[in-house]
Scaffold this motif. Structure first.
Motif, PDB file in Angstrom:
ATOM      1  N   ALA A  27       0.805  -1.221   0.000  1.00  0.00           N
ATOM      2  CA  ALA A  27       0.000   0.000   0.000  1.00  0.00           C
ATOM      3  C   ALA A  27       0.835   1.266   0.000  1.00  0.00           C
ATOM      4  O   ALA A  27       0.375   2.309  -0.447  1.00  0.00           O
ATOM      5  CB  ALA A  27      -0.929   0.002   1.212  1.00  0.00           C
ATOM      6  N   ASN A  28       2.055   1.202   0.514  1.00  0.00           N
ATOM      7  CA  ASN A  28       2.817   2.422   0.747  1.00  0.00           C
ATOM      8  C   ASN A  28       4.148   2.412   0.011  1.00  0.00           C
ATOM      9  O   ASN A  28       4.902   1.448   0.079  1.00  0.00           O
ATOM     10  CB  ASN A  28       3.118   2.586   2.249  1.00  0.00           C
ATOM     11  N   THR A  29       4.420   3.515  -0.661  1.00  0.00           N
ATOM     12  CA  THR A  29       5.785   3.750  -1.094  1.00  0.00           C
ATOM     13  C   THR A  29       6.527   4.381   0.070  1.00  0.00           C
ATOM     14  O   THR A  29       5.939   4.799   1.056  1.00  0.00           O
ATOM     15  CB  THR A  29       5.814   4.692  -2.311  1.00  0.00           C
ATOM     16  N   PHE A  30       7.840   4.468  -0.054  1.00  0.00           N
ATOM     17  CA  PHE A  30       8.652   5.056   1.005  1.00  0.00           C
ATOM     18  C   PHE A  30       8.670   6.574   0.861  1.00  0.00           C
ATOM     19  O   PHE A  30       8.362   7.122  -0.196  1.00  0.00           O
ATOM     20  CB  PHE A  30      10.075   4.506   0.929  1.00  0.00           C
ATOM     21  N   SER A  31       9.058   7.248   1.937  1.00  0.00           N
ATOM     22  CA  SER A  31       9.104   8.711   1.901  1.00  0.00           C
ATOM     23  C   SER A  31      10.298   9.220   1.103  1.00  0.00           C
ATOM     24  O   SER A  31      10.289  10.343   0.624  1.00  0.00           O
ATOM     25  CB  SER A  31       9.173   9.275   3.330  1.00  0.00           C
ATOM     26  N   LEU A  32      11.336   8.390   0.981  1.00  0.00           N
ATOM     27  CA  LEU A  32      12.499   8.711   0.171  1.00  0.00           C
ATOM     28  C   LEU A  32      12.650   7.640  -0.911  1.00  0.00           C
ATOM     29  O   LEU A  32      12.120   6.530  -0.781  1.00  0.00           O
ATOM     30  CB  LEU A  32      13.760   8.792   1.041  1.00  0.00           C
ATOM     31  N   ASN A  33      13.402   7.971  -1.964  1.00  0.00           N
ATOM     32  CA  ASN A  33      13.443   7.109  -3.139  1.00  0.00           C
ATOM     33  C   ASN A  33      14.602   6.115  -3.058  1.00  0.00           C
ATOM     34  O   ASN A  33      15.614   6.252  -3.743  1.00  0.00           O
ATOM     35  CB  ASN A  33      13.537   7.963  -4.404  1.00  0.00           C
ATOM     36  N   GLY A 248      20.424  -0.077  10.566  1.00  0.00           N
ATOM     37  CA  GLY A 248      20.090  -0.746  11.811  1.00  0.00           C
ATOM     38  C   GLY A 248      21.008  -1.897  12.153  1.00  0.00           C
ATOM     39  O   GLY A 248      20.890  -2.485  13.227  1.00  0.00           O
ATOM     40  N   THR A 249      21.958  -2.214  11.285  1.00  0.00           N
ATOM     41  CA  THR A 249      22.869  -3.326  11.537  1.00  0.00           C
ATOM     42  C   THR A 249      24.259  -2.852  11.948  1.00  0.00           C
ATOM     43  O   THR A 249      25.143  -3.678  12.192  1.00  0.00           O
ATOM     44  CB  THR A 249      22.987  -4.228  10.288  1.00  0.00           C
ATOM     45  N   GLY A 250      24.451  -1.539  12.019  1.00  0.00           N
ATOM     46  CA  GLY A 250      25.746  -0.987  12.398  1.00  0.00           C
ATOM     47  C   GLY A 250      25.580   0.248  13.257  1.00  0.00           C
ATOM     48  O   GLY A 250      24.584   0.404  13.969  1.00  0.00           O
ATOM     49  N   GLU A 251      26.537   1.172  13.166  1.00  0.00           N
ATOM     50  CA  GLU A 251      26.604   2.306  14.071  1.00  0.00           C
ATOM     51  C   GLU A 251      25.947   3.583  13.540  1.00  0.00           C
ATOM     52  O   GLU A 251      25.819   4.563  14.274  1.00  0.00           O
ATOM     53  CB  GLU A 251      28.074   2.619  14.373  1.00  0.00           C
ATOM     54  N   MET A 272      20.754   1.586  -2.533  1.00  0.00           N
ATOM     55  CA  MET A 272      20.941   0.619  -1.447  1.00  0.00           C
ATOM     56  C   MET A 272      22.153  -0.255  -1.791  1.00  0.00           C
ATOM     57  O   MET A 272      22.022  -1.441  -2.085  1.00  0.00           O
ATOM     58  CB  MET A 272      19.669  -0.207  -1.274  1.00  0.00           C
ATOM     59  N   GLU A 273      23.337   0.341  -1.726  1.00  0.00           N
ATOM     60  CA  GLU A 273      24.550  -0.369  -2.146  1.00  0.00           C
ATOM     61  C   GLU A 273      25.150  -1.120  -0.961  1.00  0.00           C
ATOM     62  O   GLU A 273      26.190  -0.752  -0.407  1.00  0.00           O
ATOM     63  CB  GLU A 273      25.572   0.594  -2.762  1.00  0.00           C
ATOM     64  N   LEU A 287      15.200  -7.029   5.812  1.00  0.00           N
ATOM     65  CA  LEU A 287      15.766  -5.855   5.145  1.00  0.00           C
ATOM     66  C   LEU A 287      14.672  -4.824   4.865  1.00  0.00           C
ATOM     67  O   LEU A 287      14.852  -3.624   5.125  1.00  0.00           O
ATOM     68  CB  LEU A 287      16.456  -6.284   3.850  1.00  0.00           C
ATOM     69  N   ILE A 288      13.535  -5.271   4.344  1.00  0.00           N
ATOM     70  CA  ILE A 288      12.428  -4.342   4.082  1.00  0.00           C
ATOM     71  C   ILE A 288      11.937  -3.730   5.378  1.00  0.00           C
ATOM     72  O   ILE A 288      11.669  -2.518   5.458  1.00  0.00           O
ATOM     73  CB  ILE A 288      11.286  -5.064   3.339  1.00  0.00           C
ATOM     74  N   GLU A 289      11.824  -4.539   6.418  1.00  0.00           N
ATOM     75  CA  GLU A 289      11.403  -4.023   7.723  1.00  0.00           C
ATOM     76  C   GLU A 289      12.375  -2.956   8.233  1.00  0.00           C
ATOM     77  O   GLU A 289      11.959  -1.946   8.814  1.00  0.00           O
ATOM     78  CB  GLU A 289      11.323  -5.163   8.735  1.00  0.00           C
ATOM     79  N   ALA A 290      13.675  -3.176   8.005  1.00  0.00           N
ATOM     80  CA  ALA A 290      14.678  -2.207   8.453  1.00  0.00           C
ATOM     81  C   ALA A 290      14.474  -0.863   7.764  1.00  0.00           C
ATOM     82  O   ALA A 290      14.599   0.197   8.400  1.00  0.00           O
ATOM     83  CB  ALA A 290      16.082  -2.734   8.173  1.00  0.00           C
ATOM     84  N   TYR A 291      14.148  -0.887   6.478  1.00  0.00           N
ATOM     85  CA  TYR A 291      13.900   0.360   5.759  1.00  0.00           C
ATOM     86  C   TYR A 291      12.598   1.007   6.197  1.00  0.00           C
ATOM     87  O   TYR A 291      12.501   2.243   6.284  1.00  0.00           O
ATOM     88  CB  TYR A 291      13.931   0.132   4.246  1.00  0.00           C
ATOM     89  N   ARG A 292      11.566   0.206   6.493  1.00  0.00           N
ATOM     90  CA  ARG A 292      10.325   0.774   7.002  1.00  0.00           C
ATOM     91  C   ARG A 292      10.572   1.490   8.326  1.00  0.00           C
ATOM     92  O   ARG A 292      10.071   2.587   8.561  1.00  0.00           O
ATOM     93  CB  ARG A 292       9.280  -0.335   7.203  1.00  0.00           C
ATOM     94  N   LYS A 293      11.361   0.857   9.183  1.00  0.00           N
ATOM     95  CA  LYS A 293      11.642   1.448  10.491  1.00  0.00           C
ATOM     96  C   LYS A 293      12.458   2.739  10.357  1.00  0.00           C
ATOM     97  O   LYS A 293      12.128   3.767  10.959  1.00  0.00           O
ATOM     98  CB  LYS A 293      12.397   0.441  11.350  1.00  0.00           C
ATOM     99  N   ALA A 294      13.514   2.704   9.560  1.00  0.00           N
ATOM    100  CA  ALA A 294      14.368   3.885   9.389  1.00  0.00           C
ATOM    101  C   ALA A 294      13.642   4.997   8.646  1.00  0.00           C
ATOM    102  O   ALA A 294      13.922   6.186   8.848  1.00  0.00           O
ATOM    103  CB  ALA A 294      15.650   3.523   8.660  1.00  0.00           C
ATOM    104  N   ASP A 295      12.692   4.630   7.801  1.00  0.00           N
ATOM    105  CA  ASP A 295      11.940   5.597   7.001  1.00  0.00           C
ATOM    106  C   ASP A 295      10.805   6.237   7.788  1.00  0.00           C
ATOM    107  O   ASP A 295      10.142   7.160   7.302  1.00  0.00           O
ATOM    108  CB  ASP A 295      11.375   4.883   5.761  1.00  0.00           C
TER     109      ASP A 295
END
Length: 297
Positions: A27-33, A248-251, A272-273, A287-295
């Motif tokens: 349903a949702n795109t991210f706030s950043l591309n 979310g996997t580092g500092e 996402m390199e 990985l997708i969850e990590a981007y949802r959380k950070a976004d």
């Protein structure tokens, strides 16, 4: 496509306990591309590039990054470009490659043989960009030349980049210079150094690729340095440190960085390199969850 939809997989329990809420990704795109690369979701989508693109789109991503695009057959590039267009997705960077582009002193020497090789690759990059509707292409100036003063090396790099920009500018293709941390022999390592070179080249087709993984390793203080160089930054890349995996996997506090970019009204692509921290299908979901959380969605 030869796969079930993500929501069907979740309903069937295929992904185990670590899943997104049903419907959220669709349903949702991210706030950043954010731009994934091929292989990142291969466990769900399979090896076919078009299936992977459709899966990325279904998960809410609206861009693709592919460093190896120039090396793919023309017909594959055209098929990818057509699919991106149908899905309304942007093409992120691909790399302007030629033998020795990464680990040889090809720009710092000012040697005509190397320069000609780079310019030939710029012309080929223009044709690739047309097939996939790309606006940016990564350039790496190569290694130091230890027997030349730094100022001479810098002058040589600027002159080569000016000639490359002359090729790219009429086609509105921007080479983005990437300062790297892979080894101490690399000439371009810092954001302020990249800023100085872009100012000297003075072309809309020569800007900075600010890879946050490399910049965290080389200089830190990323938000301030990003702001200082902002007028010359055309593209951003993501990778947590240590490990070069998802946020979310580092500092690195990527939630803060992404919020800063929203406040700056950044509308460009963030590549996402990085690799996947966790293996398999479950790792792709995490990985997708990590981007949802950070976004912050």
């Amino acid at each position: 496509m030869n796969r079930r939809s993500f929501s069907q997989l979740m309903t069937a329990g295929v992904l185990g306990t670590q899943t997104l809420k049903a419907g959220t990704a669709n349903a949702n795109t991210f706030s950043l591309n954010y731009a994934p690369h091929f292989g990142m979701f291969e466990q769900h989508a399979g090896k076919d590039y078009i299936d992977q693109l459709k899966f990325m789109h279904e998960m809410g991503f609206r861009a693709l990054e592919d460093n190896e695009m120039m090396e793919k057959p023309v017909e594959v590039q055209e098929k990818i470009g057509a699919t991106l267009g149908r899905l309304g997705m942007d093409m992120g960077v691909f790399v302007i490659k030629f033998p020795g582009f990464f680990d040889k002193s090809h720009m710092t020497t000012g040697d005509k043989t190397w320069t000609d090789m780079f310019l030939k690759s710029c012309k080929e990059a223009v044709e690739t960009s047309k097939r996939v509707n790309a606006k940016w292409a990564t350039v790496v100036p190569g290694n130091f030349t230890r027997n030349l003063p730094m100022g001479i090396q810098t002058g040589n790099v600027i002159e080569v980049l000016k000639r490359g920009a002359e090729i790219l500018e009429p086609h509105k293709l921007t080479m983005v210079l990437e300062p790297l941390s892979d080894n101490p022999e690399l000439f371009l390592r810092h954001s302020d150094q990249s800023y100085m070179i872009c100012k000297a080249v003075d072309s809309p087709s020569c800007k900075i690729l600010f890879d946050m993984y490399h910049m965290q390793r080389n200089e830190g203080n990323m938000i301030k340095n990003m702001d200082l160089c902002w007028s010359e930054i055309a593209y951003l890349q993501i990778g947590d440190n240590p490990g070069r995996k998802e946020p979310g996997t580092g500092e690195v506090n990527y939630a803060n960085i992404f919020e800063h970019l929203r406040k700056k009204n950044y509308k460009g692509v963030l590549g996402m390199e990085h690799g996947n921290f966790h293996p398999g299908k479950e790792g792709e979901v995490k990985l997708i969850e990590a981007y949802r959380k950070a976004d912050h969605l």
